[in-house]
Design a protein around this motif. Structure first.
Motif, PDB file in Angstrom:
ATOM      1  N   GLU A  24       0.866  -1.303   0.039  1.00  0.00           N
ATOM      2  CA  GLU A  24      -0.173   0.079   0.009  1.00  0.00           C
ATOM      3  C   GLU A  24       0.760   1.332   0.078  1.00  0.00           C
ATOM      4  OE1 GLU A  24      -2.668  -0.520   3.481  1.00  0.00           O
ATOM      5  OE2 GLU A  24      -3.696  -1.974   2.565  1.00  0.00           O
ATOM      6  N   GLY A  25       2.095   1.141   0.328  1.00  0.00           N
ATOM      7  CA  GLY A  25       3.058   2.228   0.015  1.00  0.00           C
ATOM      8  C   GLY A  25       3.766   2.830   1.418  1.00  0.00           C
ATOM      9  N   GLU A  26       3.341   1.943   2.401  1.00  0.00           N
ATOM     10  CA  GLU A  26       3.797   2.379   3.817  1.00  0.00           C
ATOM     11  C   GLU A  26       5.244   2.099   3.761  1.00  0.00           C
ATOM     12  OE1 GLU A  26       2.936   1.546   8.538  1.00  0.00           O
ATOM     13  OE2 GLU A  26       1.661   0.838   7.045  1.00  0.00           O
ATOM     14  N   PRO A  27       6.112   3.097   4.059  1.00  0.00           N
ATOM     15  CA  PRO A  27       7.592   2.823   4.120  1.00  0.00           C
ATOM     16  C   PRO A  27       7.877   1.578   5.182  1.00  0.00           C
ATOM     17  CG  PRO A  27       6.958   5.219   4.690  1.00  0.00           C
ATOM     18  CD  PRO A  27       5.700   4.431   4.574  1.00  0.00           C
ATOM     19  N   LEU A  28       9.023   1.081   4.670  1.00  0.00           N
ATOM     20  CA  LEU A  28       9.344  -0.271   5.588  1.00  0.00           C
ATOM     21  C   LEU A  28       9.828   0.024   7.096  1.00  0.00           C
ATOM     22  CD1 LEU A  28      10.836  -3.152   5.522  1.00  0.00           C
ATOM     23  CD2 LEU A  28      12.760  -1.961   4.765  1.00  0.00           C
ATOM     24  N   GLN A  29      10.299   1.275   7.469  1.00  0.00           N
ATOM     25  CA  GLN A  29      10.719   1.603   8.615  1.00  0.00           C
ATOM     26  C   GLN A  29       9.476   1.748   9.553  1.00  0.00           C
ATOM     27  OE1 GLN A  29      11.667   3.218   5.902  1.00  0.00           O
ATOM     28  NE2 GLN A  29      13.769   3.714   5.783  1.00  0.00           N
ATOM     29  N   TYR A  30       8.251   2.162   9.049  1.00  0.00           N
ATOM     30  CA  TYR A  30       7.113   2.160   9.981  1.00  0.00           C
ATOM     31  C   TYR A  30       6.490   0.846   9.875  1.00  0.00           C
ATOM     32  CZ  TYR A  30       6.564   7.220   9.428  1.00  0.00           C
ATOM     33  OH  TYR A  30       6.786   8.581   9.406  1.00  0.00           O
ATOM     34  N   VAL A  31       6.647  -0.071   8.840  1.00  0.00           N
ATOM     35  CA  VAL A  31       6.159  -1.591   8.919  1.00  0.00           C
ATOM     36  C   VAL A  31       7.008  -2.249  10.154  1.00  0.00           C
ATOM     37  CG1 VAL A  31       6.134  -3.798   7.755  1.00  0.00           C
ATOM     38  CG2 VAL A  31       5.465  -1.374   6.659  1.00  0.00           C
ATOM     39  N   LEU A  32       8.321  -2.039  10.101  1.00  0.00           N
ATOM     40  CA  LEU A  32       9.169  -2.675  11.153  1.00  0.00           C
ATOM     41  C   LEU A  32       9.136  -2.201  12.453  1.00  0.00           C
ATOM     42  CD1 LEU A  32      12.568  -3.156   9.008  1.00  0.00           C
ATOM     43  CD2 LEU A  32      10.925  -4.943   9.503  1.00  0.00           C
ATOM     44  N   GLY A  33       8.997  -0.808  12.488  1.00  0.00           N
ATOM     45  CA  GLY A  33       8.724  -0.080  13.883  1.00  0.00           C
ATOM     46  C   GLY A  33      10.162   0.629  14.218  1.00  0.00           C
ATOM     47  N   TYR A  34      11.187   0.371  13.456  1.00  0.00           N
ATOM     48  CA  TYR A  34      12.328   1.048  13.845  1.00  0.00           C
ATOM     49  C   TYR A  34      13.462   1.127  12.644  1.00  0.00           C
ATOM     50  CZ  TYR A  34      14.452  -3.365  12.739  1.00  0.00           C
ATOM     51  OH  TYR A  34      14.860  -4.606  12.220  1.00  0.00           O
ATOM     52  N   THR A  35      14.330   1.796  12.668  1.00  0.00           N
ATOM     53  CA  THR A  35      15.388   2.123  11.657  1.00  0.00           C
ATOM     54  C   THR A  35      16.609   2.249  12.477  1.00  0.00           C
ATOM     55  OG1 THR A  35      16.071   3.294   9.832  1.00  0.00           O
ATOM     56  CG2 THR A  35      15.447   4.542  11.621  1.00  0.00           C
ATOM     57  N   TYR A  36      17.810   2.141  11.683  1.00  0.00           N
ATOM     58  CA  TYR A  36      19.118   2.274  12.278  1.00  0.00           C
ATOM     59  C   TYR A  36      19.767   3.727  11.731  1.00  0.00           C
ATOM     60  CZ  TYR A  36      19.410  -2.091  14.257  1.00  0.00           C
ATOM     61  OH  TYR A  36      18.884  -3.521  15.231  1.00  0.00           O
ATOM     62  N   PHE A  37      20.232   4.375  12.745  1.00  0.00           N
ATOM     63  CA  PHE A  37      20.622   5.865  12.335  1.00  0.00           C
ATOM     64  C   PHE A  37      22.101   5.930  13.379  1.00  0.00           C
ATOM     65  CE2 PHE A  37      21.078  10.130  13.923  1.00  0.00           C
ATOM     66  CZ  PHE A  37      20.880  10.769  12.571  1.00  0.00           C
ATOM     67  N   TYR A  38      22.982   6.157  12.536  1.00  0.00           N
ATOM     68  CA  TYR A  38      24.370   6.447  13.107  1.00  0.00           C
ATOM     69  C   TYR A  38      25.067   5.179  14.155  1.00  0.00           C
ATOM     70  CZ  TYR A  38      28.417   9.285  14.753  1.00  0.00           C
ATOM     71  OH  TYR A  38      29.804   9.555  14.615  1.00  0.00           O
ATOM     72  N   GLY A  39      24.411   4.130  13.683  1.00  0.00           N
ATOM     73  CA  GLY A  39      24.613   2.830  14.280  1.00  0.00           C
ATOM     74  C   GLY A  39      23.820   2.512  15.460  1.00  0.00           C
ATOM     75  N   VAL A  40      22.821   3.454  15.767  1.00  0.00           N
ATOM     76  CA  VAL A  40      21.967   3.014  16.976  1.00  0.00           C
ATOM     77  C   VAL A  40      20.493   2.826  16.410  1.00  0.00           C
ATOM     78  CG1 VAL A  40      23.192   4.408  18.379  1.00  0.00           C
ATOM     79  CG2 VAL A  40      21.291   5.381  17.256  1.00  0.00           C
TER      80      VAL A  40
END
Length: 297
Positions: free
Chosen positions: A69-85
């Motif tokens: 439906e177009g929802e970003p992967l990060q929202y689907v997973l509930g997290y992302t990695y940023f600067y190693g965290v």
């Protein structure tokens, strides 16, 4: 029953209209690794004819439907990695970008060797910038993280509490509107003010994907059409009115289209307090960051 191989093939086809083939395959791989709780290497080595349990398959199908439906992967997973965290994200919170990781890297490099630092993050969103700096500086960091959006606050609070606990940094979430701060100076000025405010002009929306426009908060993306650098000017006004310490630093991510205009405006606002100001290119060669130093006493 469905095997891993069969799911990989069918899932990649279902999202093929939204992503290039290699990206679709990578997304499906990430979904499998997450649901099976295995590493990338383990997924490569596993027998692809392994059957997926009904529970795992139901979870994967639900995630895949949201992606389709177009929802970003990060929202689907509930997290992302940023600067190693690992940073929790959810609808209502801007997904951290690689350019903002470059801003954190710039801050870490330029503040190397400094002692305890008092920092203000204006428009903290998910809290990704102070969390990343906490992972780098630990207990040397005291950060006040300002956010006005009530939708972003719960996610920011969880991220900040997590990294305060694990890093030893002091991370304080403040629910406040930037445009209501002038005239209310803090008890002690900040050594650093950092911000990645909304900076996209509404006319640029036509160049953006439906995944961004349909799901990410417009208030965190778009600047007012009548003055796309208004956030920068307001932050500069704070810096010039007692919020930024003498000899303090201001770091901001900005729209390359308005980079020179932003530099000129902030130079004017800071006036005699200004010691140094410069634009710094991102990895793609665009003028993406503004670095300011005020004169020491």
């Amino acid at each position: 029953m469905t095997t891993i191989r069969e799911f990989q093939q069918s899932a990649s086809q279902r999202i093929a209209s939204l992503y290039e083939a290699s990206e679709a395959q990578a997304i499906v791989r990430i979904l499998l690794e997450e649901c099976l709780q295995i590493s990338h290497t383990s997924l490569l080595m596993i027998d692809k004819d392994t059957l997926l349990s009904a529970q795992i398959l139901a979870t994967l199908e639900g995630q895949l439907s949201r992606l389709a439906e177009g929802e970003p992967l990060q929202y689907v997973l509930g997290y992302t990695y940023f600067y190693g965290v690992r940073i929790e994200v959810a609808p209502g919170v801007l997904i951290p970008r690689p350019e903002t990781e470059e801003l954190v890297e710039l801050i870490v490099e330029r503040e190397q060797g400094q002692e305890r630092r008092r920092l203000l993050d204006v428009g903290t969103g998910s809290g990704c910038i102070p969390c990343a700096l906490a992972s780098a500086w630990g207990s040397r960091l005291v950060a006040d993280c300002m956010e006005y959006s009530s939708k972003a606050l719960p996610t920011a609070r969880r991220n900040l509490e997590d990294y305060q606990r694990t890093s030893g940094a002091e991370l304080n979430l403040i629910h406040r509107d930037l445009f209501g701060c002038l005239g209310n100076s803090p008890e002690q000025p900040y050594d650093l003010i950092v911000s990645n405010p909304p900076y996209i002009h509404p006319e640029e929306a036509k160049e953006m994907t439906s995944q961004i426009l349909g799901y990410e908060p417009s208030t965190a993306l778009f600047a007012p059409e009548h003055n796309p650098i208004i956030y920068y000017e307001e932050i500069a006004c704070l810096a010039s009115s007692g919020w930024l310490a003498s000899g303090g630093h201001l770091y901001m991510e900005l729209n390359p289209v308005y980079a020179e205009q932003t530099l000129d405006s902030i130079s004017t606002i800071l006036g005699p307090r200004l010691e140094h100001i410069e634009l710094v290119n991102d990895l793609s060669g665009k003028k993406r960051f503004l670095c300011v130093k005020t004169k020491p006493l």
